[in-house]
Design a protein around this motif. Structure first.
Motif, short mmCIF file in Angstrom:
data_model
loop_
_atom_site.label_atom_id
_atom_site.label_comp_id
_atom_site.label_asym_id
_atom_site.label_seq_id
_atom_site.Cartn_x
_atom_site.Cartn_y
_atom_site.Cartn_z
N GLY A 60 -13.30 19.12 18.98
CA GLY A 60 -13.15 17.68 19.13
C GLY A 60 -11.70 17.27 18.98
N GLU A 61 -10.76 18.21 19.14
CA GLU A 61 -9.36 17.87 18.99
C GLU A 61 -8.65 18.05 20.32
N PRO A 62 -8.42 16.97 21.01
CA PRO A 62 -7.78 17.10 22.32
C PRO A 62 -6.32 17.49 22.16
N PRO A 63 -5.72 18.11 23.18
CA PRO A 63 -4.31 18.47 23.10
C PRO A 63 -3.46 17.23 22.89
N LEU A 64 -2.45 17.38 22.10
CA LEU A 64 -1.61 16.23 21.83
C LEU A 64 -0.40 16.16 22.75
N GLY A 65 -0.08 17.27 23.32
CA GLY A 65 1.11 17.26 24.16
C GLY A 65 1.02 18.35 25.20
N GLU A 66 2.19 18.68 25.74
CA GLU A 66 2.23 19.68 26.80
C GLU A 66 1.82 21.04 26.23
N VAL A 67 0.94 21.71 26.96
CA VAL A 67 0.49 23.03 26.52
C VAL A 67 1.58 24.05 26.87
N PRO A 68 2.06 24.82 25.91
CA PRO A 68 3.17 25.75 26.19
C PRO A 68 2.68 27.00 26.89
N SER A 69 3.64 27.76 27.40
CA SER A 69 3.31 29.05 28.00
C SER A 69 2.92 30.02 26.89
N VAL A 70 2.36 31.15 27.27
CA VAL A 70 1.90 32.13 26.28
C VAL A 70 3.07 32.62 25.42
N GLN A 71 4.19 32.94 26.08
CA GLN A 71 5.34 33.46 25.33
C GLN A 71 5.91 32.41 24.39
N GLU A 72 6.01 31.19 24.90
CA GLU A 72 6.55 30.11 24.07
C GLU A 72 5.63 29.86 22.87
N LYS A 73 4.33 29.93 23.14
CA LYS A 73 3.35 29.72 22.07
C LYS A 73 3.55 30.77 20.97
N GLU A 74 3.68 32.02 21.38
CA GLU A 74 3.85 33.10 20.41
C GLU A 74 5.15 32.94 19.62
N ASP A 75 6.23 32.61 20.35
CA ASP A 75 7.54 32.46 19.70
C ASP A 75 7.52 31.31 18.70
N ARG A 76 6.97 30.20 19.11
CA ARG A 76 6.93 29.04 18.22
C ARG A 76 6.02 29.28 17.03
N ALA A 77 4.89 29.93 17.29
CA ALA A 77 3.95 30.22 16.20
C ALA A 77 4.60 31.13 15.16
N MET A 78 5.35 32.12 15.63
CA MET A 78 6.02 33.04 14.70
C MET A 78 7.08 32.29 13.90
N ALA A 79 7.85 31.44 14.58
CA ALA A 79 8.88 30.67 13.88
C ALA A 79 8.27 29.75 12.82
N LEU A 80 7.16 29.13 13.15
CA LEU A 80 6.48 28.25 12.19
C LEU A 80 5.88 29.05 11.05
N ALA A 81 5.35 30.22 11.36
CA ALA A 81 4.75 31.06 10.32
C ALA A 81 5.81 31.50 9.31
N LYS A 82 7.04 31.57 9.75
CA LYS A 82 8.12 32.02 8.84
C LYS A 82 8.52 30.93 7.86
N ILE A 83 8.23 29.69 8.18
CA ILE A 83 8.65 28.62 7.27
C ILE A 83 7.51 28.10 6.39
N LEU A 84 6.30 28.60 6.66
CA LEU A 84 5.16 28.18 5.85
C LEU A 84 4.80 29.26 4.83
N ARG A 85 4.38 28.81 3.67
CA ARG A 85 4.11 29.73 2.56
C ARG A 85 2.69 30.25 2.62
N CYS A 86 2.53 31.52 2.34
CA CYS A 86 1.17 32.08 2.20
C CYS A 86 0.57 31.50 0.93
N PRO A 87 -0.63 30.93 1.01
CA PRO A 87 -1.22 30.30 -0.18
C PRO A 87 -1.67 31.30 -1.23
N VAL A 88 -1.73 32.57 -0.86
CA VAL A 88 -2.25 33.59 -1.78
C VAL A 88 -1.11 34.42 -2.39
N CYS A 89 -0.19 34.85 -1.54
CA CYS A 89 0.86 35.75 -2.02
C CYS A 89 2.11 34.95 -2.41
#
Lengths: 171, 156
Positions: free
Chosen positions: B19-48
């Motif tokens: 039930g969550e429609p896209p909010l903006g332009e859907v990125p390409s596969v490579q861009e999605k992976e790159d951005r996801a990795m960059a975001l994952a690097k700035i977010l803290r693991c809640p367990v470790c």
């Protein structure tokens, strides 16, 4: 006494002491409770028991949502308390739901068979529900009021008494 | 080709039923992976403790990384993804505090600067004292009266 040096020292020390005192107000080990006060994220999940449950179906009465795992020792400690509370509040329209967190379904079933169950357990294989609720580990228990708002989050094992204190306030 | 990914994304939503429609332009596969990795690097693991979502192998971190990828794929901007997790975990989920907390950044530098000023001031004061020539008594009478003063001070 050199009042000038004293004055400079106080000007530097007093603010530091103030921040230190403020720091003592916070528990560094306390986990954030960002979701308390917010609308509980809706979900539709299959249960271990083999049917589907949605949060929206339960609107109108309080809901206790308990994230647990079979490998979690504190979850075992609180299990009897949750069973007792579920039985106590069954006639008062309070719904209890368990959510199996970072665990295998077969192990969850084994736990329930061994320790008993008084309410359904939802499967959250992708941990999407856990993320939506801001779960950092187990056990964590959320109390949702009849309007769908999260009113309390317990981090760590809970007792029947602690849970009753919150539920009685909602009924 | 991007329309095909948009269609795939829409079908995925239909299956997932978020039930969550896209909010903006859907990125390409490579861009999605790159951005996801960059975001994952700035977010803290809640367990470790102290590990980023990208570095942690905990189930929770893997789930978060998947969710990050999902949100980016839905068209969320980087800020929207970060806000999504802050809304659920608090600012604690950020490995680095937001720059809006300027006191956190300025205070240590400020204290260091004040420390340097104080130390410099004290060094300058000491140099002034040591550079003043010692005043030695000129006459024998002055020596003797000086000795008398010393003896008196010792007796006291």
């Amino acid at each position: 006494m050199n009042w000038k040096i004293m004055g400079v020292g106080m000007a530097l020390t007093v603010p530091l002491l103030y921040f230190l005192a403020r720091g003592f107000e916070f528990d560094p080990r306390a986990l954030p409770e960002e979701m308390v006060g917010e609308a509980a994220p809706d979900f539709t999940r299959n249960t271990i028991e083999g049917y589907e449950i949605s949060l929206s179906q339960l609107r109108g009465g309080p809901v206790v949502l308990n994230f647990w795992s079979s490998w979690c020792r504190p979850c075992l400690l609180e299990h009897d308390h949750l069973l007792a509370a579920a039985k106590q509040y069954k006639t008062k329209d309070v719904a209890f739901l368990g959510v199996l967190y970072a665990d295998e379904e077969v192990k969850g079933k084994k736990f329930i068979q061994k320790h008993g169950a008084a309410y359904p357990t939802l499967l959250d294989e992708t941990q999407r529900m856990a993320i939506d609720y801001g779960v950092s580990g187990v056990p964590e228990t959320f109390v949702i009021d009849k309007d769908g708002k999260i009113v309390k989050k317990f981090t760590g094992p809970i007792t029947k008494e602690a849970l009753s204190e919150v539920l009685d306030g909602l009924l | 080709m991007s329309w095909l990914w948009l269609l795939v994304g829409m079908l995925a939503f239909a299956v997932e039923g978020t039930g969550e429609p896209p909010l903006g332009e859907v990125p390409s596969v490579q861009e999605k992976e790159d951005r996801a990795m960059a975001l994952a690097k700035i977010l803290r693991c809640p367990v470790c403790q102290g590990l980023s979502v990208a570095d942690s192998r905990a189930d929770a971190a893997v789930a978060m990384k998947n969710r990050i990828t999902e949100l980016v794929g839905m068209g969320y901007t980087d800020d929207q993804v970060v806000d999504y997790f802050i809304g659920r975990y608090g600012e604690w989920v950020l490995l680095k505090p937001k720059s809006k907390h300027k006191a956190l950044w300025i205070a240590p530098i400020g204290m260091l600067f004040i420390g340097f000023v104080v130390v410099g001031f004290r060094i300058a004061q000491r140099s002034k004292i040591t550079s003043q020539p010692k005043q030695e008594p000129d006459t024998e009478q002055e020596v003797s009266s000086y000795r008398e003063e010393l003896l008196q001070a010792l007796e006291e």
